[in-house]
Design a protein around this motif. Structure first.
Motif, PDB file in Angstrom:
ATOM      1  N   PHE A 165      45.583 -15.164   7.311  1.00 53.64           N
ATOM      2  CA  PHE A 165      45.723 -16.318   8.209  1.00 53.64           C
ATOM      3  C   PHE A 165      46.155 -15.858   9.593  1.00 53.64           C
ATOM      4  O   PHE A 165      45.621 -16.283  10.604  1.00 53.64           O
ATOM      5  CB  PHE A 165      46.789 -17.301   7.689  1.00 53.64           C
ATOM      6  CG  PHE A 165      46.382 -18.052   6.450  1.00 53.64           C
ATOM      7  CD1 PHE A 165      45.055 -18.260   6.145  1.00 53.64           C
ATOM      8  CD2 PHE A 165      47.348 -18.573   5.599  1.00 53.64           C
ATOM      9  CE1 PHE A 165      44.689 -18.968   5.010  1.00 53.64           C
ATOM     10  CE2 PHE A 165      46.999 -19.277   4.463  1.00 53.64           C
ATOM     11  CZ  PHE A 165      45.665 -19.474   4.172  1.00 53.64           C
ATOM     12  N   SER A 199      46.389 -24.053  11.289  1.00 54.53           N
ATOM     13  CA  SER A 199      47.417 -23.079  10.940  1.00 54.53           C
ATOM     14  C   SER A 199      48.614 -23.751  10.271  1.00 54.53           C
ATOM     15  O   SER A 199      49.282 -23.138   9.449  1.00 54.53           O
ATOM     16  CB  SER A 199      47.805 -22.216  12.137  1.00 54.53           C
ATOM     17  OG  SER A 199      48.315 -22.999  13.151  1.00 54.53           O
ATOM     18  N   ASN A 248      47.701 -23.951   6.671  1.00 54.51           N
ATOM     19  CA  ASN A 248      47.867 -22.618   6.081  1.00 54.51           C
ATOM     20  C   ASN A 248      49.326 -22.302   5.810  1.00 54.51           C
ATOM     21  O   ASN A 248      49.680 -21.757   4.766  1.00 54.51           O
ATOM     22  CB  ASN A 248      47.253 -21.560   6.999  1.00 54.51           C
ATOM     23  CG  ASN A 248      45.738 -21.630   7.014  1.00 54.51           C
ATOM     24  OD1 ASN A 248      45.140 -22.216   6.120  1.00 54.51           O
ATOM     25  ND2 ASN A 248      45.127 -21.053   8.025  1.00 54.51           N
ATOM     26  N   ALA A 282      40.732 -24.759   5.154  1.00 57.32           N
ATOM     27  CA  ALA A 282      42.162 -24.624   4.909  1.00 57.32           C
ATOM     28  C   ALA A 282      42.622 -25.565   3.790  1.00 57.32           C
ATOM     29  O   ALA A 282      43.408 -25.175   2.922  1.00 57.32           O
ATOM     30  CB  ALA A 282      42.933 -24.896   6.195  1.00 57.32           C
ATOM     31  N   GLN A 331      41.485 -24.376   0.414  1.00 62.60           N
ATOM     32  CA  GLN A 331      42.371 -23.262   0.062  1.00 62.60           C
ATOM     33  C   GLN A 331      43.685 -23.801  -0.534  1.00 62.60           C
ATOM     34  O   GLN A 331      44.180 -23.308  -1.542  1.00 62.60           O
ATOM     35  CB  GLN A 331      42.658 -22.478   1.344  1.00 62.60           C
ATOM     36  CG  GLN A 331      43.485 -21.240   1.171  1.00 62.60           C
ATOM     37  CD  GLN A 331      42.608 -20.009   1.070  1.00 62.60           C
ATOM     38  OE1 GLN A 331      42.453 -19.463  -0.006  1.00 62.60           O
ATOM     39  NE2 GLN A 331      42.033 -19.594   2.183  1.00 62.60           N
TER      40      GLN A 331
END
Lengths: 339, 359
Positions: free
Chosen positions: A45, B104, B107, B130, B133
């Motif tokens: 990431f 982000s 994440n 994301a 995931q």
């Protein structure tokens, strides 16, 4: 006696090595103390989010070293993404779209470069203008749409990682470009010309460097890399929109300055820029993991930037002062009795 | 000049290359047609009688933190989670269009292994990788207020059906201007998914016969920024002096429009309606600038998102349509088509009822 001078630690303490050391310290500290930092998924990431900045930082370093700047890179990236989305919607093959978008980026860079070199305008002003113009064109091209249905294997290249490792697939491409940029800037006549131009354009011209041509090419390459970043951005986030990569230019300039590239031109290393890029990226990742709010993150980044602009200058002043004292000390016995 | 020749040559070469590649064919939108309808994680079985788990962590990721609307909404989520014995946290970007920032944050939440994420998506596609995931890592994913593509989350908690909202706003304004005259729309960002869906229904509603004398002259964008929205309102009125009404389907926009009109010669002549909060709009309703506007209760929207997240994380539901779950005082909700849960019809606020709401 004179040989010992080389062993003086101070000769090795340069700003970019300081930033590199800070990055290593941050990584080591985070591996030890921050939960969920050290696993492969998080590292991927971290790298994936930082890659757009890392991509543009390569040509931006060269531009800043040569004494210029390009603030339109985020807009060029957005425009490439928008055109990519529009053409994809139009039914064109992605294998055709990507080279066309790269070509478009090259043209955007050339426009900047021609305005700067032919008309002699300051690059800051020119690229603030094209920052707005390219973004506007992107909005005209794609409007309010967002295009998300790119082919699976390309999306996987943009967002996937190699097996279960922490390395994003796209990072391989970046490493190749990094090596090329490093060699060009630090081991070729082109690189030396860039440094010479940034240090003193006049002197560089007298030394036979074709300053304008050099700058034009650097701007064109920057545009090309910006469109590559735009393509990567659209694939990484599976979304081509006109406002992709808004504000990217500021992150890049911030990272490059943090990496010790002198805003006045003539000084800096690719390694420093990369260290700056990943220091900011890692810091942001760690701050998110330990729940630092978005607002505080901005403050931390801002303070770091001010320090990074001040730091090298203060260090240089100290060094000059010390050098002056040294020459004064050695020179003193020679010119005794000036009165 | 050799340099320009060289550039021209390379441009030509690249163009030729692209054309050659086109001729060879390749991956196009039609050939790939990647309609992977493998709806993520919905195959998981659900047990409606499973106990409601306590001690879960549910993270709210609004479009924008410190936006008054999302603050109210997320506080509703916090209230519900406290009542359920779970913990609440809120993270997010300070800009409403920072999609990479939102990615982000998803994440980061995946890394922190929260039990559920309730997210209001800035972009329908950007969060997909994301969020998938996150679901792969066992995190329940709910969208609220603004949806992603349907296979990137388990449930969408919808404030009211987009169709209801779009049509009722036109109905409200048309009544206020006597079904006659020019109108304009003052929206948020040009890319805002929900705004654009509503505007689509507004345009459709305007096609009906009773609106034959109502003409939509412009859709302006204020980017959910008070100053920009204010200037856009000013611009609209200068450009269209015969304007009779403005629909602003965003809380920032309607307030800015009302503020401009209240202080101008257009007060009482130009009607403003749309989606606003009673606390924002109270003064303008009382001084006669605004006759009526509407909204759902954002606090209840957040509450419902929280209840749905906990029901998912407890395994009571999996996101398949037809399943039902309890949401405290709000009652029992049934999951509809494409995993959508409707909060209910919007509430219309006017001089008569506005004082009984405080948000």
């Amino acid at each position: 006696m004179a040989d010992l001078k080389h062993l003086d630690v101070r000769n090795y303490v340069r700003w970019d090595t300081v930033v590199g050391a800070l990055l290593i310290a941050l990584l080591v500290g985070s591996f030890s103390f921050v939960d969920n930092f050290g696993n492969a998924l998080n590292l991927s990431f971290l790298i994936g989010n930082t890659l757009p900045i890392a991509l543009i930082a390569l040509p931006m370093t060269m531009l800043v070293v040569s004494g210029e700047i390009d603030l339109s890179v985020g807009s060029t990236a957005g425009l490439s993404g928008a055109v990519m989305g529009a053409l994809w919607n139009g039914g064109m093959a992605i294998e055709t779209i990507i080279p066309l978008c790269l070509l478009l980026g090259l043209v955007c860079g050339l426009v900047n470069g021609l305005l700067v070199t032919k008309l002699g305008l300051p690059s800051l002003a020119v690229t603030i203008g094209t920052l707005a113009a390219y973004r506007g064109i992107a909005q005209i091209v794609l409007g309010a749409n967002s295009v998300t249905d790119f082919p699976e294997q390309y999306l996987d290249f943009g967002a996937g990682r190699i097996g279960d490792t922490f390395i994003p697939k796209a990072a391989v491409l970046w490493v190749i470009l990094l090596v090329i940029a490093g060699v060009v800037l630090h081991a070729t006549p082109v690189g030396r010309s860039l440094f010479a131009t940034g240090a003193s354009e006049e002197a560089a011209r007298f030394a036979g460097i074709r300053v304008k041509r050099l700058k034009l090419v650097t701007f064109a390459v920057t545009g090309l890399m910006a469109s590559l970043t735009g393509i990567f951005w659209a694939l990484h986030y599976a979304s081509a929109r006109y406002d992709n990569a808004t504000g990217l230019e500021l992150s890049v300039v911030a990272a490059v300055l943090l990496g010790g590239i002198d805003f006045d031109g003539g000084k800096g290393t690719i390694g420093g820029a990369v260290a700056g890029v990943f220091l900011l990226g890692a810091l942001q990742n760690v701050m998110s993991l330990v729940n630092v709010s978005a607002q505080s993150q901005i403050v931390v980044t801002g303070v770091l930037l001010v320090i990074s602009v001040l730091g090298p200058r203060v260090a240089r002043q100290i060094a000059t002062a010390r050098a002056r004292r040294r020459t004064a000390a050695t020179a003193a016995p020679a010119n005794t009795a000036p009165a | 000049m050799p340099i320009s020749q060289r550039i021209a040559a390379s441009v030509a070469a690249t163009a030729a290359l692209s054309i050659a590649l086109t001729a060879c064919g390749g991956t196009t939108k039609n050939s790939s047609s990647s309609s992977d309808s493998s709806s993520a994680a919905t195959s998981a079985s659900a047990d409606p009688n499973a106990p409601t788990k306590k001690g879960l962590t549910v993270a709210f990721l609004p479009k924008q933190v410190n936006n008054p609307y999302f603050t109210i909404s997320d506080n509703g989520g916090k209230k519900a989670l406290t009542a359920l014995g779970s913990s609440y946290k809120e993270v997010g970007t300070s800009s409403g269009t920072d999609t990479s920032g939102q990615v982000s944050y998803v994440n980061t939440l995946t890394q922190q292994q929260v039990n559920a994420i309730a997210v209001s998506a800035q972009d329908p596609g950007a969060l997909c990788t994301a969020l998938k995931q996150a679901m792969k890592n066992g995190i329940s994913v709910v969208t609220y207020d603004s949806d992603t593509n349907a296979d990137c989350r388990q449930l969408f908690i919808s404030q009211a059906s987009a169709e209801d909202l779009g049509r009722t706003e036109v109905q409200l304004l048309a009544k206020q201007i006597g079904y006659k005259g020019e109108i304009a729309i003052l929206s948020a960002a040009q890319t805002a998914t929900n705004q654009n869906t509503w505007i689509g229904f507004m345009k459709d509603e305007l096609k009906k016969a009773e609106y034959k004398n109502v003409k939509l002259v412009k859709v302006a964008y204020g980017n959910d920024d008070a100053q920009t929205s204010f200037q856009q309102t000013q611009g609209l009125l200068q450009q269209y002096p015969n304007l009779k009404g403005i629909i602003s389907p965003t809380t920032v926009g309607i307030k800015a429009a009302a503020q401009y009109i209240a202080g101008s010669k257009y007060k009482g002549k130009v009607q403003v309606t749309g989606l606003g909060t009673p606390n924002d709009m109270r003064a303008y309703v009382k001084n006669g600038t605004v006759t009526a506007f509407e909204l759902w209760d954002p606090s209840k929207l957040g509450e419902l998102a929280a209840y749905a997240s906990v029901a998912l994380a407890s395994g009571q539901i999996s996101g398949t349509s037809g399943q039902t779950f309890k949401a405290g005082d709000l009652g029992t909700f049934t999951i509809g088509d494409k995993g959508t849960v409707l909060l209910g019809k919007p509430t219309v606020f006017n001089k008569a009822n506005i004082d009984s709401f405080d948000f």
